[in-house]
Structures are given as C-alpha cells and as structure tokens.
Write a protein that holds these residues in place. Structure first.
Motif, short mmCIF file in Angstrom:
data_model
loop_
_atom_site.label_atom_id
_atom_site.label_comp_id
_atom_site.label_asym_id
_atom_site.label_seq_id
_atom_site.Cartn_x
_atom_site.Cartn_y
_atom_site.Cartn_z
N ASP A 46 0.83 -1.21 0.00
CA ASP A 46 0.00 0.00 0.00
C ASP A 46 0.86 1.26 0.00
N LEU A 47 2.08 1.13 0.53
CA LEU A 47 2.95 2.29 0.69
C LEU A 47 4.40 1.86 0.49
N VAL A 48 5.17 2.71 -0.18
CA VAL A 48 6.62 2.54 -0.29
C VAL A 48 7.26 3.77 0.34
N ILE A 49 8.17 3.54 1.27
CA ILE A 49 8.73 4.67 2.02
C ILE A 49 10.20 4.42 2.32
N PRO A 50 11.03 5.47 2.29
CA PRO A 50 12.45 5.28 2.61
C PRO A 50 12.65 4.82 4.06
N PHE A 51 13.70 4.07 4.28
CA PHE A 51 14.01 3.59 5.63
C PHE A 51 14.09 4.75 6.61
N SER A 52 14.63 5.88 6.17
CA SER A 52 14.79 7.03 7.07
C SER A 52 13.46 7.60 7.54
N GLN A 53 12.37 7.25 6.84
CA GLN A 53 11.04 7.76 7.19
C GLN A 53 10.11 6.66 7.72
N ILE A 67 9.88 -1.02 2.45
CA ILE A 67 10.98 -0.10 2.68
C ILE A 67 11.80 0.04 1.40
N CYS A 68 12.20 1.27 1.07
CA CYS A 68 13.10 1.48 -0.05
C CYS A 68 14.30 2.30 0.41
N PHE A 69 15.29 2.41 -0.47
CA PHE A 69 16.49 3.18 -0.18
C PHE A 69 16.74 4.21 -1.28
#
Length: 224
Positions: A46-53, A67-69
């Motif tokens: 449902d969502l792709v978000i950077p590890f930092s967030q 999680i993406c980078f």
C-alpha cells in the motif's frame, strides 16, 4: 561499523561475503550472489517509504509497507554498518527494495561493479533472513545480462525515478530493454512520472504501479 572510506567498503563486502557463505548461499564465478524466486515479494504494497522515514505517521501498517532506499547516500551508508543489528526492524515490514548506493555510468566500470555487488550482498543478507525482497533496477553503465544474471525472471522489481531524466523520446528504449531482461511480474516505480517510459511498459504488457515519493506525499497532505 562506520563506512567512511574505500577501505571500509571493501571490509563490509568481506563481512557480508563471510556471513552469506555461512548461510550456504551460492555465488557465481564472478562473486555475485544467486537469488531464488521464493526470496521475492509477489504482491504490491500500500505504501513505499524510505528507511529514514519508516517511523513517519503515514506508516499505518508495516505489514502493508515496503521499505526502499531511494534516498541520499548519507542516509544509506549507515545502513550497511548496522545491517545485522537492524534485521528485526526490516522483518516488521512487508518487504524491502534493494539498496541504492549511487553508481553512475560515468564512473570507472570496475567501481560500478563493486557498488553493484555491495547493493546485491545487502539484499542477499535480507533474503537469507526470511525478509521478502524486491530487486532494484539501478544498473548505470553495466550490462543487464551481467548485473542481473543471477536474478530469476518474473520476480518483482523496483525503479527509482527520482533524480533521473525522463526519456527524450518514445524511440529511446534504454529503460525498457533492461526491464525486459528481468521480465518482472510486477514493477514498482518510485517517484516522478515518466509518461514515455510508462507507455513503453504498457505496450509490452509490463504490470507496473507508480508510488509517489515521500516528499510528494507530504506536499499533497499539506495542501490537499
């Protein structure tokens, strides 16, 4: 371990190699890890978000979040040094897209190969710990047949379009050609739209889904 120099990069590669050998993962004749289809995620999140967030309030359900980078290198190198201590954190999410340490086609080819290897070793460590993975399609100046020779056809892939130029014309098939090398069952596009690239994907019957990058998500919420 902190990554502050070229020597540190070689050291972390050695550490990851040793770890993966103990986990009985296979490597090819040039040292790239061999992935199997069961390691990969096969459903869109449902969502792709950077590890930092990852702790952002928009992450409502970790089991539906990947999680993406696709982030600045300054946020990525610390993940290499903390990989083993953060495995449990990755396990709480639906899956993880491959590391995206920067390498570009104007870099020396051998250095491109080293960074590509580092990115794949990181992903392999996640996979052997039962974390579902998604192959990152960053390839820079490397041939697709070389960089993805050990990635099965039909697995889920992801492309980060942040900071990338859009295709100049519909005749530019450079992106499509490398995607056809993987023939992904599903393709995540993270960031801005590239209508020409998306038209090519649709023409070839590639199942893809565009996920807005974190900053655009924030902007939409703020002004919505």
């Amino acid at each position: 371990m902190q990554i502050e120099s070229l020597i540190d990069i070689f050291l972390i590669i050695d550490i990851l190699y040793s770890y993966l050998l103990d986990k009985n993962i296979s490597f090819d004749d040039i040292g790239l890890p061999i992935f199997t289809s069961d390691m990969f995620l096969n459903e869109y999140p449902d969502l792709v978000i950077p590890f930092s967030q990852r702790k952002n309030k928009r992450v409502i359900n970790r089991k539906r979040t990947v999680i993406c980078f696709f982030d600045k290198d300054q946020h990525l190198y610390p993940r290499l040094g903390k990989l083993f201590s953060e495995l449990e954190e990755y396990k709480s999410f639906m899956g993880v897209i491959g590391m995206d340490i920067t390498f570009t086609d104007d870099m020396d080819e051998e250095w491109q190969k080293i960074i590509a290897l580092l990115n794949q070793l990181f992903l392999a460590v996640l996979a052997v710990n039962g974390i579902k993975i998604v192959i990152n399609t960053r390839s820079a100046g490397l041939a697709a047949d070389c960089i993805w020779k050990n990635v099965p056809l039909g697995v889920m892939a992801a492309s980060g379009f942040l900071g990338c130029d859009t295709l100049d014309s519909e005749e530019d098939l450079s992106y499509l050609k490398k995607i056809l090398r993987i023939l992904p069952e599903k393709l995540i596009i993270y960031g801005k739209d590239d209508l020409k690239a998306e038209m090519q994907l649709s023409t070839m019957g590639i199942d893809y889904k565009v996920f807005k990058d974190f900053h655009r998500l924030c902007k939409e919420v703020r002004h919505g």
